[in-house]
Write a protein that holds these residues in place. Structure first.
Motif, PDB file in Angstrom:
ATOM      1  N   GLY A  35       0.806  -1.206   0.000  1.00 38.54           N
ATOM      2  CA  GLY A  35       0.000   0.000   0.000  1.00 38.54           C
ATOM      3  C   GLY A  35       0.838   1.252   0.000  1.00 38.54           C
ATOM      4  O   GLY A  35       2.048   1.222   0.282  1.00 38.54           O
ATOM      5  N   TRP A  36       0.194   2.349  -0.332  1.00 40.79           N
ATOM      6  CA  TRP A  36       0.773   3.688  -0.224  1.00 40.79           C
ATOM      7  C   TRP A  36      -0.096   4.514   0.714  1.00 40.79           C
ATOM      8  O   TRP A  36      -1.331   4.480   0.628  1.00 40.79           O
ATOM      9  CB  TRP A  36       0.835   4.376  -1.589  1.00 40.79           C
ATOM     10  CG  TRP A  36       1.879   3.823  -2.504  1.00 40.79           C
ATOM     11  CD1 TRP A  36       1.711   2.884  -3.475  1.00 40.79           C
ATOM     12  CD2 TRP A  36       3.260   4.189  -2.554  1.00 40.79           C
ATOM     13  NE1 TRP A  36       2.894   2.626  -4.108  1.00 40.79           N
ATOM     14  CE2 TRP A  36       3.871   3.430  -3.564  1.00 40.79           C
ATOM     15  CE3 TRP A  36       4.052   5.094  -1.839  1.00 40.79           C
ATOM     16  CZ2 TRP A  36       5.226   3.540  -3.889  1.00 40.79           C
ATOM     17  CZ3 TRP A  36       5.391   5.210  -2.144  1.00 40.79           C
ATOM     18  CH2 TRP A  36       5.974   4.432  -3.168  1.00 40.79           C
ATOM     19  N   PHE A  37       0.565   5.228   1.599  1.00 44.00           N
ATOM     20  CA  PHE A  37      -0.074   6.157   2.521  1.00 44.00           C
ATOM     21  C   PHE A  37       0.628   7.493   2.402  1.00 44.00           C
ATOM     22  O   PHE A  37       1.717   7.579   1.828  1.00 44.00           O
ATOM     23  CB  PHE A  37       0.025   5.636   3.961  1.00 44.00           C
ATOM     24  CG  PHE A  37      -0.808   4.393   4.217  1.00 44.00           C
ATOM     25  CD1 PHE A  37      -0.431   3.173   3.681  1.00 44.00           C
ATOM     26  CD2 PHE A  37      -1.955   4.461   4.993  1.00 44.00           C
ATOM     27  CE1 PHE A  37      -1.195   2.027   3.906  1.00 44.00           C
ATOM     28  CE2 PHE A  37      -2.709   3.331   5.234  1.00 44.00           C
ATOM     29  CZ  PHE A  37      -2.330   2.112   4.679  1.00 44.00           C
ATOM     30  N   ARG A  38       0.024   8.538   2.938  1.00 45.17           N
ATOM     31  CA  ARG A  38       0.672   9.845   2.924  1.00 45.17           C
ATOM     32  C   ARG A  38       0.350  10.598   4.193  1.00 45.17           C
ATOM     33  O   ARG A  38      -0.677  10.360   4.838  1.00 45.17           O
ATOM     34  CB  ARG A  38       0.249  10.649   1.699  1.00 45.17           C
ATOM     35  CG  ARG A  38      -1.218  11.047   1.669  1.00 45.17           C
ATOM     36  CD  ARG A  38      -1.562  11.686   0.326  1.00 45.17           C
ATOM     37  NE  ARG A  38      -2.966  12.131   0.277  1.00 45.17           N
ATOM     38  CZ  ARG A  38      -3.552  12.597  -0.810  1.00 45.17           C
ATOM     39  NH1 ARG A  38      -2.868  12.691  -1.956  1.00 45.17           N
ATOM     40  NH2 ARG A  38      -4.813  12.961  -0.771  1.00 45.17           N
ATOM     41  N   GLN A  39       1.249  11.524   4.526  1.00 44.63           N
ATOM     42  CA  GLN A  39       1.053  12.370   5.701  1.00 44.63           C
ATOM     43  C   GLN A  39       1.452  13.790   5.370  1.00 44.63           C
ATOM     44  O   GLN A  39       2.609  14.061   5.036  1.00 44.63           O
ATOM     45  CB  GLN A  39       1.855  11.856   6.892  1.00 44.63           C
ATOM     46  CG  GLN A  39       1.559  12.590   8.183  1.00 44.63           C
ATOM     47  CD  GLN A  39       2.110  11.894   9.399  1.00 44.63           C
ATOM     48  OE1 GLN A  39       3.012  11.057   9.311  1.00 44.63           O
ATOM     49  NE2 GLN A  39       1.556  12.203  10.558  1.00 44.63           N
ATOM     50  N   ASP A  90      -2.352  17.276  -2.611  1.00 52.02           N
ATOM     51  CA  ASP A  90      -1.624  16.006  -2.637  1.00 52.02           C
ATOM     52  C   ASP A  90      -0.243  16.129  -1.993  1.00 52.02           C
ATOM     53  O   ASP A  90       0.454  15.135  -1.828  1.00 52.02           O
ATOM     54  CB  ASP A  90      -1.458  15.510  -4.071  1.00 52.02           C
ATOM     55  CG  ASP A  90      -2.784  15.160  -4.734  1.00 52.02           C
ATOM     56  OD1 ASP A  90      -2.953  15.517  -5.914  1.00 52.02           O
ATOM     57  OD2 ASP A  90      -3.628  14.528  -4.068  1.00 52.02           O
ATOM     58  N   THR A  91       0.154  17.338  -1.647  1.00 50.11           N
ATOM     59  CA  THR A  91       1.450  17.559  -1.014  1.00 50.11           C
ATOM     60  C   THR A  91       1.528  16.824   0.317  1.00 50.11           C
ATOM     61  O   THR A  91       0.677  16.990   1.191  1.00 50.11           O
ATOM     62  CB  THR A  91       1.680  19.057  -0.780  1.00 50.11           C
ATOM     63  OG1 THR A  91       1.752  19.713  -2.053  1.00 50.11           O
ATOM     64  CG2 THR A  91       2.967  19.301  -0.008  1.00 50.11           C
ATOM     65  N   ALA A  92       2.543  15.961   0.459  1.00 46.60           N
ATOM     66  CA  ALA A  92       2.690  15.144   1.654  1.00 46.60           C
ATOM     67  C   ALA A  92       3.963  14.313   1.529  1.00 46.60           C
ATOM     68  O   ALA A  92       4.574  14.256   0.457  1.00 46.60           O
ATOM     69  CB  ALA A  92       1.493  14.202   1.823  1.00 46.60           C
ATOM     70  N   VAL A  93       4.326  13.662   2.625  1.00 47.63           N
ATOM     71  CA  VAL A  93       5.321  12.599   2.570  1.00 47.63           C
ATOM     72  C   VAL A  93       4.569  11.305   2.271  1.00 47.63           C
ATOM     73  O   VAL A  93       3.593  10.984   2.953  1.00 47.63           O
ATOM     74  CB  VAL A  93       6.101  12.482   3.884  1.00 47.63           C
ATOM     75  CG1 VAL A  93       7.085  11.314   3.803  1.00 47.63           C
ATOM     76  CG2 VAL A  93       6.835  13.780   4.192  1.00 47.63           C
ATOM     77  N   TYR A  94       5.023  10.606   1.250  1.00 48.90           N
ATOM     78  CA  TYR A  94       4.375   9.369   0.822  1.00 48.90           C
ATOM     79  C   TYR A  94       5.189   8.170   1.312  1.00 48.90           C
ATOM     80  O   TYR A  94       6.408   8.122   1.127  1.00 48.90           O
ATOM     81  CB  TYR A  94       4.239   9.333  -0.701  1.00 48.90           C
ATOM     82  CG  TYR A  94       3.121  10.207  -1.196  1.00 48.90           C
ATOM     83  CD1 TYR A  94       3.203  11.593  -1.118  1.00 48.90           C
ATOM     84  CD2 TYR A  94       1.952   9.652  -1.707  1.00 48.90           C
ATOM     85  CE1 TYR A  94       2.156  12.406  -1.546  1.00 48.90           C
ATOM     86  CE2 TYR A  94       0.905  10.448  -2.153  1.00 48.90           C
ATOM     87  CZ  TYR A  94       1.013  11.822  -2.066  1.00 48.90           C
ATOM     88  OH  TYR A  94      -0.030  12.622  -2.494  1.00 48.90           O
ATOM     89  N   TYR A  95       4.485   7.212   1.912  1.00 48.52           N
ATOM     90  CA  TYR A  95       5.105   6.014   2.470  1.00 48.52           C
ATOM     91  C   TYR A  95       4.536   4.773   1.800  1.00 48.52           C
ATOM     92  O   TYR A  95       3.313   4.688   1.582  1.00 48.52           O
ATOM     93  CB  TYR A  95       4.813   5.908   3.960  1.00 48.52           C
ATOM     94  CG  TYR A  95       5.307   7.049   4.796  1.00 48.52           C
ATOM     95  CD1 TYR A  95       4.520   8.177   5.010  1.00 48.52           C
ATOM     96  CD2 TYR A  95       6.563   7.004   5.394  1.00 48.52           C
ATOM     97  CE1 TYR A  95       4.972   9.232   5.796  1.00 48.52           C
ATOM     98  CE2 TYR A  95       7.022   8.050   6.194  1.00 48.52           C
ATOM     99  CZ  TYR A  95       6.215   9.158   6.373  1.00 48.52           C
ATOM    100  OH  TYR A  95       6.672  10.195   7.156  1.00 48.52           O
ATOM    101  N   CYS A  96       5.400   3.803   1.537  1.00 46.53           N
ATOM    102  CA  CYS A  96       4.855   2.505   1.160  1.00 46.53           C
ATOM    103  C   CYS A  96       4.847   1.608   2.393  1.00 46.53           C
ATOM    104  O   CYS A  96       5.566   1.855   3.371  1.00 46.53           O
ATOM    105  CB  CYS A  96       5.606   1.872   0.005  1.00 46.53           C
ATOM    106  SG  CYS A  96       7.247   1.278   0.376  1.00 46.53           S
ATOM    107  N   ALA A  97       4.000   0.589   2.340  1.00 52.50           N
ATOM    108  CA  ALA A  97       3.788  -0.256   3.502  1.00 52.50           C
ATOM    109  C   ALA A  97       3.405  -1.660   3.075  1.00 52.50           C
ATOM    110  O   ALA A  97       2.877  -1.870   1.978  1.00 52.50           O
ATOM    111  CB  ALA A  97       2.689   0.329   4.383  1.00 52.50           C
TER     112      ALA A  97
END
Length: 123
Positions: A35-39, A90-97
């Motif tokens: 998955g991809w998440f963002r913060q 959409d500006t954020a830090v994107y994380y995969c998980a």
């Protein structure tokens, strides 16, 4: 334990596109849903997209449906996020998980996380 390394973030103008990659190592890639998440600053981390082990099922947050596409190449141990028509929000830090649930979920409660990659959408 699996290690995840994201790449591909950067600065893009509204309406532009970016492609994120996340390469996994240390464990067999196909045991995981991905998955991809963002913060964003001052906000909680939120779900963006997810894909099951064999790339037959995907899930998207309503805010990115029709603009983002998640995919994976199991031979390369890599999951991708193609982001089109990007917006300032959409500006954020994107994380995969990773997730080991039998079915594809959107909460990834026991995930392993990458270090994140910054995406900034601004003119």
């Amino acid at each position: 334990q699996v290690q995840l390394a994201e790449s591909g973030g950067g600065l893009v103008q509204p309406g532009g596109s970016l492609s994120l990659s996340c390469r996994a190592s240390g464990r067999p890639f196909t045991i995981y849903n991905m998955g991809w998440f963002r913060q964003a600053p001052g906000k909680e981390r939120e779900f963006v997209a997810a894909i099951n082990r064999v790339a037959t099922v995907t899930r998207y947050a309503d805010s990115v449906k029709g603009r983002f596409t998640i995919s994976r190449h199991n031979t390369d141990n890599t999951v991708y996020l193609q982001m089109n028509n990007l917006k300032p929000e959409d500006t954020a830090v994107y994380y995969c998980a990773t997730d080991t649930s039998p079915a594809l979920t959107t909460n990834f409660a026991n995930a392993n996380w990458g270090q994140g990659t910054q995406v900034t959408v601004s003119s």
